[in-house]
Structures are given as structure tokens and as C-alpha cells.
Write a protein that holds these residues in place. Structure first.
Motif, PDB file in Angstrom:
ATOM      1  N   LYS A 181      -5.091 -10.977  -0.861  1.00  0.00           N
ATOM      2  CA  LYS A 181      -6.251 -10.700  -0.450  1.00  0.00           C
ATOM      3  C   LYS A 181      -6.956  -9.966  -1.464  1.00  0.00           C
ATOM      4  O   LYS A 181      -8.181  -9.863  -1.627  1.00  0.00           O
ATOM      5  CB  LYS A 181      -6.279 -10.138   0.908  1.00  0.00           C
ATOM      6  CG  LYS A 181      -5.795 -11.047   2.163  1.00  0.00           C
ATOM      7  CD  LYS A 181      -5.745 -10.630   3.309  1.00  0.00           C
ATOM      8  CE  LYS A 181      -5.236 -11.487   4.473  1.00  0.00           C
ATOM      9  NZ  LYS A 181      -5.029 -10.851   5.835  1.00  0.00           N
ATOM     10  N   ARG A 182      -6.109  -8.898  -2.079  1.00  0.00           N
ATOM     11  CA  ARG A 182      -6.792  -8.007  -3.035  1.00  0.00           C
ATOM     12  C   ARG A 182      -6.934  -8.428  -4.264  1.00  0.00           C
ATOM     13  O   ARG A 182      -7.472  -7.662  -5.070  1.00  0.00           O
ATOM     14  CB  ARG A 182      -5.788  -6.708  -3.015  1.00  0.00           C
ATOM     15  CG  ARG A 182      -6.110  -5.850  -1.538  1.00  0.00           C
ATOM     16  CD  ARG A 182      -5.471  -4.609  -1.504  1.00  0.00           C
ATOM     17  NE  ARG A 182      -6.062  -3.497  -2.284  1.00  0.00           N
ATOM     18  CZ  ARG A 182      -5.880  -2.197  -2.067  1.00  0.00           C
ATOM     19  NH1 ARG A 182      -4.862  -2.074  -1.303  1.00  0.00           N
ATOM     20  NH2 ARG A 182      -6.380  -1.549  -2.877  1.00  0.00           N
ATOM     21  N   TYR A 183      -6.461  -9.398  -4.732  1.00  0.00           N
ATOM     22  CA  TYR A 183      -6.784 -10.066  -6.065  1.00  0.00           C
ATOM     23  C   TYR A 183      -8.181  -9.723  -6.512  1.00  0.00           C
ATOM     24  O   TYR A 183      -8.261  -9.399  -7.790  1.00  0.00           O
ATOM     25  CB  TYR A 183      -6.328 -11.440  -6.017  1.00  0.00           C
ATOM     26  CG  TYR A 183      -4.795 -11.817  -6.229  1.00  0.00           C
ATOM     27  CD1 TYR A 183      -3.790 -10.635  -6.605  1.00  0.00           C
ATOM     28  CD2 TYR A 183      -4.368 -13.121  -6.135  1.00  0.00           C
ATOM     29  CE1 TYR A 183      -2.429 -10.976  -6.402  1.00  0.00           C
ATOM     30  CE2 TYR A 183      -2.947 -13.337  -6.419  1.00  0.00           C
ATOM     31  CZ  TYR A 183      -2.206 -12.228  -6.554  1.00  0.00           C
ATOM     32  OH  TYR A 183      -0.690 -12.558  -6.525  1.00  0.00           O
ATOM     33  N   ASN A 232      -1.297  -9.534   1.668  1.00  0.00           N
ATOM     34  CA  ASN A 232      -2.378  -8.517   1.454  1.00  0.00           C
ATOM     35  C   ASN A 232      -2.468  -8.220  -0.007  1.00  0.00           C
ATOM     36  O   ASN A 232      -3.757  -7.931  -0.460  1.00  0.00           O
ATOM     37  CB  ASN A 232      -1.957  -7.290   2.158  1.00  0.00           C
ATOM     38  CG  ASN A 232      -2.053  -7.262   3.559  1.00  0.00           C
ATOM     39  OD1 ASN A 232      -3.043  -7.819   4.075  1.00  0.00           O
ATOM     40  ND2 ASN A 232      -1.092  -6.726   4.393  1.00  0.00           N
ATOM     41  N   ASN A 233      -1.584  -8.663  -1.043  1.00  0.00           N
ATOM     42  CA  ASN A 233      -1.761  -8.596  -2.348  1.00  0.00           C
ATOM     43  C   ASN A 233      -2.651  -9.719  -2.919  1.00  0.00           C
ATOM     44  O   ASN A 233      -3.735  -9.357  -3.597  1.00  0.00           O
ATOM     45  CB  ASN A 233      -0.519  -8.748  -2.957  1.00  0.00           C
ATOM     46  CG  ASN A 233       0.520  -7.631  -2.753  1.00  0.00           C
ATOM     47  OD1 ASN A 233       0.034  -6.697  -2.583  1.00  0.00           O
ATOM     48  ND2 ASN A 233       1.665  -7.804  -2.743  1.00  0.00           N
ATOM     49  N   PRO A 252       1.788  -5.749  -7.988  1.00  0.00           N
ATOM     50  CA  PRO A 252       0.744  -5.390  -6.991  1.00  0.00           C
ATOM     51  C   PRO A 252       0.771  -3.962  -6.659  1.00  0.00           C
ATOM     52  O   PRO A 252      -0.200  -3.210  -6.226  1.00  0.00           O
ATOM     53  CB  PRO A 252       1.078  -6.166  -5.842  1.00  0.00           C
ATOM     54  CG  PRO A 252       2.679  -6.770  -6.106  1.00  0.00           C
ATOM     55  CD  PRO A 252       2.529  -7.013  -7.530  1.00  0.00           C
ATOM     56  N   TRP A 265      -1.284  -2.558  -9.977  1.00  0.00           N
ATOM     57  CA  TRP A 265      -2.682  -2.602  -9.742  1.00  0.00           C
ATOM     58  C   TRP A 265      -3.202  -1.797  -8.865  1.00  0.00           C
ATOM     59  O   TRP A 265      -4.257  -1.332  -9.188  1.00  0.00           O
ATOM     60  CB  TRP A 265      -3.002  -4.335  -9.353  1.00  0.00           C
ATOM     61  CG  TRP A 265      -2.199  -5.115  -9.984  1.00  0.00           C
ATOM     62  CD1 TRP A 265      -1.908  -6.472  -9.271  1.00  0.00           C
ATOM     63  CD2 TRP A 265      -1.976  -5.470 -11.334  1.00  0.00           C
ATOM     64  NE1 TRP A 265      -1.440  -7.545 -10.507  1.00  0.00           N
ATOM     65  CE2 TRP A 265      -1.481  -6.762 -11.479  1.00  0.00           C
ATOM     66  CE3 TRP A 265      -2.230  -4.684 -12.612  1.00  0.00           C
ATOM     67  CZ2 TRP A 265      -0.980  -7.302 -12.755  1.00  0.00           C
ATOM     68  CZ3 TRP A 265      -1.784  -5.153 -13.748  1.00  0.00           C
ATOM     69  CH2 TRP A 265      -1.253  -6.371 -13.939  1.00  0.00           C
ATOM     70  N   ARG A 266      -2.703  -1.314  -7.651  1.00  0.00           N
ATOM     71  CA  ARG A 266      -3.113  -0.283  -6.871  1.00  0.00           C
ATOM     72  C   ARG A 266      -3.299   1.075  -7.572  1.00  0.00           C
ATOM     73  O   ARG A 266      -4.325   1.702  -7.410  1.00  0.00           O
ATOM     74  CB  ARG A 266      -2.292  -0.246  -5.629  1.00  0.00           C
ATOM     75  CG  ARG A 266      -2.451  -1.415  -4.423  1.00  0.00           C
ATOM     76  CD  ARG A 266      -1.301  -1.387  -3.580  1.00  0.00           C
ATOM     77  NE  ARG A 266      -1.754  -2.378  -2.393  1.00  0.00           N
ATOM     78  CZ  ARG A 266      -1.328  -3.448  -2.326  1.00  0.00           C
ATOM     79  NH1 ARG A 266      -0.816  -4.122  -3.396  1.00  0.00           N
ATOM     80  NH2 ARG A 266      -1.726  -4.382  -1.291  1.00  0.00           N
ATOM     81  N   TYR A 286     -11.312  -4.475 -11.322  1.00  0.00           N
ATOM     82  CA  TYR A 286     -10.912  -3.229 -12.026  1.00  0.00           C
ATOM     83  C   TYR A 286     -10.629  -3.657 -13.551  1.00  0.00           C
ATOM     84  O   TYR A 286     -10.999  -3.050 -14.382  1.00  0.00           O
ATOM     85  CB  TYR A 286      -9.415  -2.772 -11.426  1.00  0.00           C
ATOM     86  CG  TYR A 286      -8.782  -2.116 -12.341  1.00  0.00           C
ATOM     87  CD1 TYR A 286      -9.003  -0.764 -12.957  1.00  0.00           C
ATOM     88  CD2 TYR A 286      -7.756  -2.512 -13.050  1.00  0.00           C
ATOM     89  CE1 TYR A 286      -8.225   0.079 -13.839  1.00  0.00           C
ATOM     90  CE2 TYR A 286      -6.934  -1.988 -13.934  1.00  0.00           C
ATOM     91  CZ  TYR A 286      -7.143  -0.730 -14.357  1.00  0.00           C
ATOM     92  OH  TYR A 286      -6.587   0.036 -15.219  1.00  0.00           O
ATOM     93  N   ASP A 340       0.879  -1.145   0.042  1.00  0.00           N
ATOM     94  CA  ASP A 340      -0.039  -0.142   0.028  1.00  0.00           C
ATOM     95  C   ASP A 340       0.769   1.206   0.030  1.00  0.00           C
ATOM     96  O   ASP A 340       0.692   2.250  -0.583  1.00  0.00           O
ATOM     97  CB  ASP A 340      -1.031   0.099   1.288  1.00  0.00           C
ATOM     98  CG  ASP A 340      -2.087  -0.952   1.054  1.00  0.00           C
ATOM     99  OD1 ASP A 340      -2.304  -1.376  -0.106  1.00  0.00           O
ATOM    100  OD2 ASP A 340      -2.664  -1.014   1.776  1.00  0.00           O
ATOM    101  N   GLN A 362     -10.088  -7.664  -6.132  1.00  0.00           N
ATOM    102  CA  GLN A 362     -10.432  -6.098  -6.320  1.00  0.00           C
ATOM    103  C   GLN A 362      -9.528  -5.784  -7.581  1.00  0.00           C
ATOM    104  O   GLN A 362      -9.998  -4.952  -8.301  1.00  0.00           O
ATOM    105  CB  GLN A 362      -9.871  -5.023  -5.114  1.00  0.00           C
ATOM    106  CG  GLN A 362     -10.678  -5.332  -3.780  1.00  0.00           C
ATOM    107  CD  GLN A 362     -10.007  -4.469  -2.666  1.00  0.00           C
ATOM    108  OE1 GLN A 362      -9.495  -3.591  -2.787  1.00  0.00           O
ATOM    109  NE2 GLN A 362      -9.993  -5.151  -1.595  1.00  0.00           N
ATOM    110  N   PHE A 363      -8.570  -6.190  -7.694  1.00  0.00           N
ATOM    111  CA  PHE A 363      -7.800  -6.152  -9.016  1.00  0.00           C
ATOM    112  C   PHE A 363      -8.573  -6.768 -10.081  1.00  0.00           C
ATOM    113  O   PHE A 363      -8.732  -5.807 -11.064  1.00  0.00           O
ATOM    114  CB  PHE A 363      -6.275  -6.564  -8.877  1.00  0.00           C
ATOM    115  CG  PHE A 363      -5.626  -6.246  -7.599  1.00  0.00           C
ATOM    116  CD1 PHE A 363      -5.763  -4.716  -7.207  1.00  0.00           C
ATOM    117  CD2 PHE A 363      -4.436  -6.972  -7.246  1.00  0.00           C
ATOM    118  CE1 PHE A 363      -5.018  -4.359  -5.997  1.00  0.00           C
ATOM    119  CE2 PHE A 363      -3.714  -6.395  -5.871  1.00  0.00           C
ATOM    120  CZ  PHE A 363      -4.024  -5.252  -5.397  1.00  0.00           C
TER     121      PHE A 363
END
Length: 323
Positions: free
Chosen positions: A246-248, A243-244, A140, A143-144, A254, A112, A250-251
Motif C-alpha cells: 500500500k505504501r509503494y 501495508n508495504n 520496506p 524505505w521508511r 521519495y 512500521d 509513497q516510497f
């Protein structure tokens, strides 16, 4: 031979050349000069960021994001290849390469926070729109950045930059063990991945001829990782990689919503990121292009000409007129 005969012979030769080729022979044009790569620093949120830059700033920008354990040096051969028609910028993230490595008490080494700094970097350079190439850790982070500012992204190139759980190989098992049980013992077990031998292995594993990999890249990486305190920075990022994953979702959301032009150029023998991770882009992006190369994780070390040509064609088709 008399002077008159010499002149007559020269004139006849020129006449024959004109008759055969339509004009007097001309010297071959000189090859175009390779774009010059310049090297700079910029302050971003109190951190000095190093970056490489080439090409005309009035042209569409391509932002190159490196991975672990390397730096913008990994793009040294790709940058001039793209800079003939594009403005190319390749930063080193905090803790990597020639950028600052703030103490862990002053800078949180999370993905982050790396993304926040890299967003600040693009703003410091007034990069309003850009295509982004991501590799390994750069994925990652990228992607953010893309999910936070979709209007800035003209296209995405992923070179072994993962966004799907099926792309994670068994090479992640020791790191995943640390995610589940963040004990000192499990943290210390990962120090082996920071040794010169392990870093060299990351470059050569899956490569048909390991001798084709130039030693300066993995030697430079090992030197940077060996700096005092850098091992703890890298271990912090190993832990935060959870945490990357976990956010897959969300990516992926997108990707589905914005459908950015996507090119995946993948070393198919990568010991960390499997071909399934590249193929998965097609599930979320209708027109994603996916190409595999018979090499390993650091595919640009062995296949930069093939991959560079493919990236150039992709950019020409998708962002050549982007502002």
C-alpha cells in the motif's frame, strides 16, 4: 668450491639481477590484512539489538539491512569486502538473528515498528548519515527510514529489495490470499514457508548449482525460526507486508523527489521478486544503475565477489567523500 669463488659467484649474480631488473630482487609485499568484524549489542527502546561492525568509524557508513528469514549473517562475506574503505554496520532486526524477540504482547511486529526500532538503532550508534543496502524485508524497513529522514541517506543499494507491484511474483499468492482473507486457515497455510525444507528452497531455487550454496546459512535461519513463538512473529509480518505494498506509491514519491544514488544488484531468478521490480527503479530515479546476476533470491551466497565489486565501485563513485 672455494670461499672466494662462492663470494665472486654471488656478487656476479647480484650484479646481473641489478642489470636486468634495475634493483636487487625484493620479497613480495604481504597481502593487506582483512578488516576485523566485531560483534556487539545495544539497547534500543527496550530491545537488545545485535549488530556486526567493521571498518573505520571516521569513514562513510554503510548500513546493511537483512531480510526474511535471515539476519546480518547473510552479509558475513560482504562486510569485510566493503570495510577496507567504509564503516560497515549490519544489525539484526527484532525477531531475527541474535537480537531480542520480544513477546508479541509487548512488541508489535509490523514494518512500521521495525523501522522505528531501526531508526532508534542508528541514533543509538550516532549514525548521522549513511548509505543503506536493503534486501527483502530490509527494503520496506529501509524505505521508511529513508522517506522519514532523507537527509541521512547518502546512497541506496537494493539487492532484491522491492518497491513496485510489478516486482511481486506468483510466489506471493498464498500470502496475498491471507491479506484478503485473514482467517486462521489462511494463516496456518503459510506455516509451510517456515519449515527447514522451505527455507533451504529459498536459498537454492534459481541457483545454477544448488551445491554451491553453503548449508550453514539456511540451517542457521531454520534454527532461529524454530524458536518457540517465532513462527507467530513471522506470520504477523507476512500479514503486515500488505501495508508495504500500500505504501509503494509513497516510497516511489521519495525516489522521485530526492533522487538518491541507486544501485540495484538483482538475482534474476528470484522466485519472489521479479526483474521488473529492479528495472522499475529507473522510472523514478534518473541515474539508477541496475545489474542482473544468474542466481536466485540470496544472490550474495553465490555471487558475492561480483556483487561486492559492483557495490564497491558504486560507493566509491557516490559516497567516498560523504560525511
Amino acid at each position: 668450491m672455494s670461499l672466494n669463488r662462492l663470494l665472486a659467484t654471488t656478487a656476479l649474480t647480484a650484479t646481473l639481477a641489478t642489470a636486468l631488473f634495475g634493483a636487487t630482487a625484493q620479497a613480495a609485499p604481504a597481502p593487506a590484512a582483512e578488516p576485523v568484524v566485531s560483534h556487539h549489542y545495544v539497547q534500543v527502546q527496550g530491545v537488545k539489538i545485535f549488530y556486526r561492525e567493521a571498518g573505520d568509524p571516521s569513514k562513510p557508513t554503510v548500513l546493511l539491512m537483512h531480510g526474511f528469514p535471515t539476519s546480518s549473517f547473510m552479509y558475513r562475506e560482504l562486510i569485510p569486502k566493503l570495510a577496507d574503505r567504509y564503516h560497515v554496520v549490519a544489525p539484526d532486526m527484532p525477531g531475527f538473528g541474535f537480537s531480542d524477540s520480544p513477546d508479541r504482547s509487548q512488541y508489535a511486529y509490523t514494518f512500521d515498528n521495525l523501522a522505528k526500532t531501526m531508526d532508534g538503532f542508528t541514533e543509538a550508534l550516532s549514525l548521522k548519515r549513511y548509505a543503506i543496502e536493503v534486501f527483502d524485508y530490509g527494503a520496506p524497513v529501509g524505505w521508511r527510514m529513508a522517506a522519514a529522514h532523507p537527509e541521512r541517506i547518502t546512497a541506496i543499494i537494493s539487492q532484491n529489495g522491492n518497491a513496485y507491484e510489478e516486482g511481486l511474483s506468483s510466489g506471493w499468492n498464498p500470502i496475498q490470499r491471507y491479506w484478503k482473507e485473514p482467517t486462521q486457515a489462511n494463516r496456518d497455510a503459510l506455516r509451510e514457508m517456515l519449515t527447514p525444507a522451505s527455507i533451504k528452497w529459498q536459498y537454492t531455487e534459481g541457483v545454477k548449482d544448488p551445491n554451491s550454496v553453503a548449508p550453514e546459512a539456511y540451517t542457521l535461519d531454520a534454527g532461529f525460526v524454530a524458536r518457540p513463538g517465532n513462527d507467530e512473529i513471522q506470520l504477523d509480518l507476512f500479514r503486515d507486508y500488505a501495508n508495504n505494498v500500500k505504501r509503494y506509491p509513497q516510497f516511489q514519491a521519495y525516489f522521485r523527489k530526492h533522487q538518491p544514488p541507486m544501485l540495484a544488484v538483482w538475482g534474476q531468478n528470484d522466485p519472489f521478486f521479479l526483474p521488473a521490480g529492479a528495472k522499475a527503479f529507473k522510472r523514478d530515479i534518473a541515474n539508477a544503475q541496475v545489474y542482473f546476476y544468474d542466481t536466485g533470491h540470496f544472490a550474495l551466497e553465490t555471487n558475492v565477489q561480483q556483487i561486492g565489486d559492483q557495490i564497491h565501485r558504486f560507493l566509491d563513485a557516490n559516497v567516498a567523500n560523504a560525511k
